[in-house]
Design a protein around this motif. Sequence first.
Motif, PDB file in Angstrom:
ATOM      1  N   ARG A   4      -4.014  22.870 -23.681  1.00 21.86           N
ATOM      2  CA  ARG A   4      -3.644  21.681 -24.460  1.00 21.86           C
ATOM      3  C   ARG A   4      -2.910  22.088 -25.753  1.00 21.86           C
ATOM      4  O   ARG A   4      -1.874  21.520 -26.097  1.00 21.86           O
ATOM      5  CB  ARG A   4      -4.905  20.884 -24.814  1.00 21.86           C
ATOM      6  N   PRO A  35      -8.750  23.661 -23.567  1.00 23.72           N
ATOM      7  CA  PRO A  35      -8.316  23.586 -24.964  1.00 23.72           C
ATOM      8  C   PRO A  35      -7.100  24.468 -25.255  1.00 23.72           C
ATOM      9  O   PRO A  35      -6.176  24.045 -25.953  1.00 23.72           O
ATOM     10  CB  PRO A  35      -9.554  24.062 -25.737  1.00 23.72           C
ATOM     11  N   GLU A  73     -13.179  23.127 -18.833  1.00 21.99           N
ATOM     12  CA  GLU A  73     -13.805  23.430 -20.130  1.00 21.99           C
ATOM     13  C   GLU A  73     -13.392  24.797 -20.639  1.00 21.99           C
ATOM     14  O   GLU A  73     -13.201  25.006 -21.830  1.00 21.99           O
ATOM     15  CB  GLU A  73     -15.323  23.399 -19.988  1.00 21.99           C
TER      16      GLU A  73
END
Length: 285
Positions: A279, A276, A272
């Motif tokens: 990615r 992001p 978490e």
Amino acid sequence: MKPVRKAVFPVAGLGTRFLPATKAIPKEMITLVDRPLIQYAIEEAREAGIEQMIFVTGRGKGALEDHFDISFELETTMAARGKSLDVLESTRTEPGSVISVRQQEPLGLGHAVWCARNIVGDEPFAVFLPDEVMVGQPNCMAQMVQAYEKVGGNVVAVLEVPPSETHRYGVVVPGADDGKLVEIKGLVEKPPQGTAPSNLMLPGRYILQPEVMRALDAHEKGAGGEIQLTDAMAKLIGTQPFHGYRFDGERHDCGEKVGFVIANLALALRREDIGPQVRAYIADL
Ligand code: UTP
């Protein structure tokens, strides 16, 4: 049926496939995202209810023991600076719960496991190869313990690989198969290409009965001139139940470079806190 309370972590190998990284640090201390490989294996064992961790180490492997010890200077300095010590929580162990034995010479995985015989004693035990990282919920060993509680004897994780890769692994001669548990009728270590009895290989998680230590007493050399755990396990077949377990989850071979890089990506993407950003970077690439 005796519960699985002890686990052996053979960490005395030379890690030659990962040179030069492993020249001065143990392969098992290489970092996957933000913790060393050995920590993933220890956490998997703990979550599976295992209490006693046995490291089979060799020369130059002291960092593995230090990682699960108190780091007095670090902790005192961090506390004095008002920094939280929570980040170290997962490296804390109960006094006496991590024991090390030495394998003086890297004579093979079977020999490494045999070096732990006096601490294992007369009870079933797990073996973890820490360079194989398993991702699953519940984790791989926890799933295997559940299977062991049903069938007893020996339960080893099994995984299908392309036939072109079987020569690199211990491979199963399969019997009755319900899709999850497969009866093991024989085992072959590193079968020459084109001769493998199946494409079901052993990825490095085992629950074994203590009798395997008696089979290892013989110190017989097998594939590659090494004392192989697979050969000793094969001797138990027919005398004790022996099953392969297809676990739910992913396996990452962090003992070689491509597997290690992929594992870093796979685990980072799941996180978490950093997923992001990673990615976004990959999408950009
Ligand atoms: P590997 O086959 O990956 O060998 O061993 P290795 O020496 O670590 O690495 P390479 O092949 O040279 O790159 C599987 C596991 O068994 C341990 C290793 O530490 C690793 O966790 N092992 C292997 C021992 O503890 N002792 C041995 O004699 C051989």
